[in-house]
Every structure is written in C-alpha cells, then in structure tokens.
Motif scaffolding. Structure first.
Motif, short mmCIF file in Angstrom:
data_model
loop_
_atom_site.label_atom_id
_atom_site.label_comp_id
_atom_site.label_asym_id
_atom_site.label_seq_id
_atom_site.Cartn_x
_atom_site.Cartn_y
_atom_site.Cartn_z
N ASN A 67 0.83 -1.28 -0.13
CA ASN A 67 0.27 0.20 0.04
C ASN A 67 0.73 1.18 0.05
OD1 ASN A 67 -2.33 -1.64 0.39
ND2 ASN A 67 -2.46 -1.53 2.50
N TYR A 68 2.11 1.17 0.50
CA TYR A 68 3.13 2.32 0.33
C TYR A 68 4.11 2.14 -0.51
CZ TYR A 68 0.48 2.66 4.98
OH TYR A 68 -0.22 2.94 6.01
N LEU A 69 4.59 1.28 -0.94
CA LEU A 69 5.62 1.24 -1.91
C LEU A 69 5.44 -0.04 -2.99
CD1 LEU A 69 8.97 1.17 0.61
CD2 LEU A 69 7.97 3.28 -0.75
N ASP A 70 6.18 0.50 -4.16
CA ASP A 70 6.36 -0.55 -5.34
C ASP A 70 7.63 -1.31 -4.98
OD1 ASP A 70 3.71 -0.23 -6.37
OD2 ASP A 70 4.43 1.23 -7.34
N PRO B 30 10.40 -3.91 -6.14
CA PRO B 30 11.05 -4.58 -7.27
C PRO B 30 10.90 -6.15 -6.96
CG PRO B 30 12.71 -2.94 -6.86
CD PRO B 30 11.48 -2.76 -5.73
N ASP B 31 10.53 -6.59 -8.01
CA ASP B 31 10.10 -8.14 -8.18
C ASP B 31 11.33 -9.17 -7.35
OD1 ASP B 31 7.52 -7.72 -8.84
OD2 ASP B 31 7.98 -8.27 -10.85
N PHE B 32 12.36 -8.61 -7.74
CA PHE B 32 13.55 -9.66 -7.53
C PHE B 32 13.76 -9.71 -5.83
CE2 PHE B 32 16.02 -5.35 -7.56
CZ PHE B 32 16.73 -5.41 -6.41
N PHE B 33 13.19 -8.50 -5.26
CA PHE B 33 13.25 -8.78 -3.57
C PHE B 33 12.59 -9.92 -3.02
CE2 PHE B 33 15.06 -4.21 -3.55
CZ PHE B 33 15.96 -4.61 -2.55
N TRP B 34 11.10 -10.02 -3.89
CA TRP B 34 10.15 -11.00 -3.25
C TRP B 34 10.70 -12.33 -3.50
CZ3 TRP B 34 7.27 -8.65 -0.44
CH2 TRP B 34 6.81 -7.27 -0.48
N SER B 35 11.49 -12.48 -4.71
CA SER B 35 12.17 -13.78 -5.12
C SER B 35 13.26 -14.03 -4.03
CB SER B 35 12.72 -13.59 -6.54
OG SER B 35 11.79 -13.76 -7.58
N LYS B 36 14.07 -13.17 -3.83
CA LYS B 36 15.18 -13.35 -2.83
C LYS B 36 14.71 -13.60 -1.20
CE LYS B 36 18.84 -10.65 -4.93
NZ LYS B 36 19.90 -11.76 -4.90
N ARG C 236 13.10 1.03 4.76
CA ARG C 236 13.13 2.23 5.58
C ARG C 236 13.64 3.47 4.78
NH1 ARG C 236 16.41 0.39 10.56
NH2 ARG C 236 15.70 -1.52 9.89
N THR C 237 14.64 3.10 3.79
CA THR C 237 15.29 4.26 3.12
C THR C 237 14.22 4.70 1.94
OG1 THR C 237 16.53 2.77 1.77
CG2 THR C 237 17.53 3.72 3.49
N ARG C 238 13.46 3.97 1.54
CA ARG C 238 12.52 3.93 0.52
C ARG C 238 11.30 4.81 1.08
NH1 ARG C 238 11.27 1.04 -3.95
NH2 ARG C 238 9.35 2.39 -4.25
N LEU C 239 10.69 4.45 2.09
CA LEU C 239 9.91 5.24 2.97
C LEU C 239 10.39 6.50 3.32
CD1 LEU C 239 8.52 2.45 5.20
CD2 LEU C 239 7.12 3.42 3.24
N LEU C 240 11.39 6.70 3.76
CA LEU C 240 11.74 8.08 4.19
C LEU C 240 12.03 9.12 2.99
CD1 LEU C 240 14.19 7.19 7.06
CD2 LEU C 240 12.13 8.25 7.18
#
Length: 322
Positions: free
Chosen positions: A121-124, A126-132, A148-152
C-alpha cells in the motif's frame, strides 16, 4: 552445533563471493573469544574497511549524485514508521511494550506499522526482492534496511525500530532539521557508524536525496549480489556517502549529540533491579529513546530489570530534556 554450522557456512560464502581477505577477517571475527582481546576492535575496523572498499568499487565509484534540490525540514505531522514483518499481533512481548511507548509518546505524528500485508500500500518493491525473500537470499533485517530508506525518501517522517522504548514525547527539535538520527557517540573506536548515526532511528524530510542514494545503492547491491557482504550493509553505504558526498556529510555532521545512553539499559536485563536501580533510573530520566533488543539475554524474574521495565515502570512523564 546449529550456530557453529551457520558460522562455517557464512565464512565459506564470504570467501566464495567476496574473496580471500574478507573471508579471513570474517573467520577471525567468528572466533568465540575474539571480543575479549584488544585486537578485536582493529580486526573489526579492518573488516568493515574492506567491505567499504568492495562496495565503493562495485556500486559507488560510478554513481551519479544530484544534490541540486534544497533540503526541507522534518514535518511535525509526518508518519512514524515501525516495521514488524509478521504483524504486530505475532510480535514478542518486548516489541509490543515498545510499540505501546511509541504510540503514547508520538506527539503529533501518526504511527504506521508496516508488515507483509500492507507494505504494497505504500511502496512498489522490485520483484527480485520478493524472489530473494522467498529463497532466503536476503534476510528480513536487510530487507527492512532497504524499506526504511525508500519510505523516508518517498514520504519523509521518522523510522523507529520496533525495539525502541520511548520515555518522553518525540522531540520537537526534529523540525529544525532535514535529517536527524540518534548520535550517541558510543563505539566510536571500532563501529562503522563511529557513534554518529543510528539506523534504528532516522528521521527525514520528504524527498531528501540522501535517502534516495541509500535506496538506490541497496537496490543495486541486492539486484546483483547473492549474499550479504556483512550485517551492516546500510551503515557501510552511509559511511561511504559521508566520505564522498558533502551533501550527505553535512546532514550527518549537523545532528547534535543526543540520547547518549540509548544502548545501556538492554545490557542490564539479567540484573536485579534493586542492584542497579540508580543506574536504571538515571538512564530513564535522561534518555528519551532507549534501544532494546529482542535478542538480548533476559531474566524474567519479578526482581529483574527486564521484568521491571515491561511490567512495573509507569512511563513517568517528568523528564529532564536532553
């Protein structure tokens, strides 16, 4: 035995992916008694120096900085971001207690708890993170460092680890800055952060390029690497940015020393409260943000510091400002 096997696998993986030097230093740091000798600090500093060298040559040497935008100020109504991947209902007692203090002392801020059901709901991401994540190629801790860096960068606000115990309202002085962190000054002789920043508490205005750089570098790292070079990857990137970017360095350097005893209370968890009452009370009185740990040894006896903090301490409102 399981812990020993894990250390052996880690040493072999560091050697395999990052070379002999890092493998050797990783081996030295894994020796059980190493922290009890003075040489340990030099070994630790050298290990992270090698980590930084690798990260700089592979990810930062050709990175393009854009410091043209002026930095704003942290919004007094911005979100406080707390992350517990499994959902707060499944969190340990210590985490739930810490969260209750964050909510109590949030001031004008809204508390947003990020977990695996609402992150999208807050961030898109990248797909590779889910795979990892699915393949155990990235830990939840390293994943949260990226989040945390993406949200900030996208929203601004305050990142608080779920194991932060607040004793007073979030400091209004944060609104004077575009970047803020806990600058406790501890471990300056061996830790990568030198006591200048704490990734467990970072605050920023919306759109601060400092956090764009951190998110970009971590994303680039995890897109290309199969294994973490060290536990403190985000700290290595912050240290590198402080080294090479005046824009980032100035933001870190302008943060005043604060919460100098933030790390001390967790070290007393196994002690009897009556034996260390004076020290505990001094920490509570003069520290607004206390870093606890869900991994610390604890003593659940009713007379222990751990029990006292979770069940007796009444979050007294009378505080001495830092």
């Amino acid at each position: 035995m399981k812990k020993i096997k894990g250390k052996i696998r880690n040493i072999i993986s560091i050697y395999r992916y990052f070379g002999l030097s890092l493998g050797c230093y990783n081996f030295l740091l894994s020796i059980p008694f190493i922290k009890h000798i003075s040489l340990w600090k030099k070994i630790n500093k050298k290990y992270y120096r090698l980590c930084k060298d690798y990260l700089y040559s592979h990810y930062l040497s050709d990175y393009s900085f854009d410091d043209s935008d002026e930095i704003g100020r942290i919004d007094e109504n911005s979100n406080i971001w707390v992350f517990w991947w499994q959902g707060i209902c499944n969190a340990p007692e210590l985490v739930k207690k810490c969260l209750s203090t964050i909510i109590k002392f949030k001031g004008k801020h809204n508390v947003v708890i990020i977990d695996k059901t609402n992150l999208m709901n807050y961030l898109d991401v990248p797909d590779f993170f889910w795979s990892k994540l699915e393949n155990n190629e990235i830990s939840i801790q390293h994943f949260s460092d990226y989040i945390r860096t993406r949200l900030l960068y996208k929203y601004g606000g305050i990142w608080m680890d779920a194991t932060l115990f607040l004793t007073d309202n979030v400091d209004e002085d944060l609104t004077k800055y575009g970047f803020y962190t806990i600058r406790h000054g501890e471990r300056s002789d061996y830790h990568i952060c030198e006591g200048k920043w704490s990734t467990f508490f970072m605050a920023s205005c919306k759109g601060n390029k400092f956090f764009k750089y951190l998110a970009d570098l971590q994303e680039k790292y995890w897109r290309n690497e199969k294994y973490p070079i060290c536990y403190l990857i985000i700290d290595c990137f912050i240290s590198l940015l402080v080294d090479v970017s005046p824009f980032c360095r100035d933001q870190v350097n302008q943060v005043p020393v604060n919460n100098t005893k933030t790390m001390q209370l967790a070290k007393m968890f196994t002690k009897d409260y009556s034996d260390v009452k004076e020290s505990v009370d001094e920490i509570i009185k003069n520290t607004k943000i206390i870093k606890l740990s869900n991994k610390c040894k604890v003593n659940t006896r009713p007379d222990s510091v751990y029990y006292w903090l979770l069940n007796v301490y009444d979050n007294r409102e009378e505080k001495t400002a830092l």
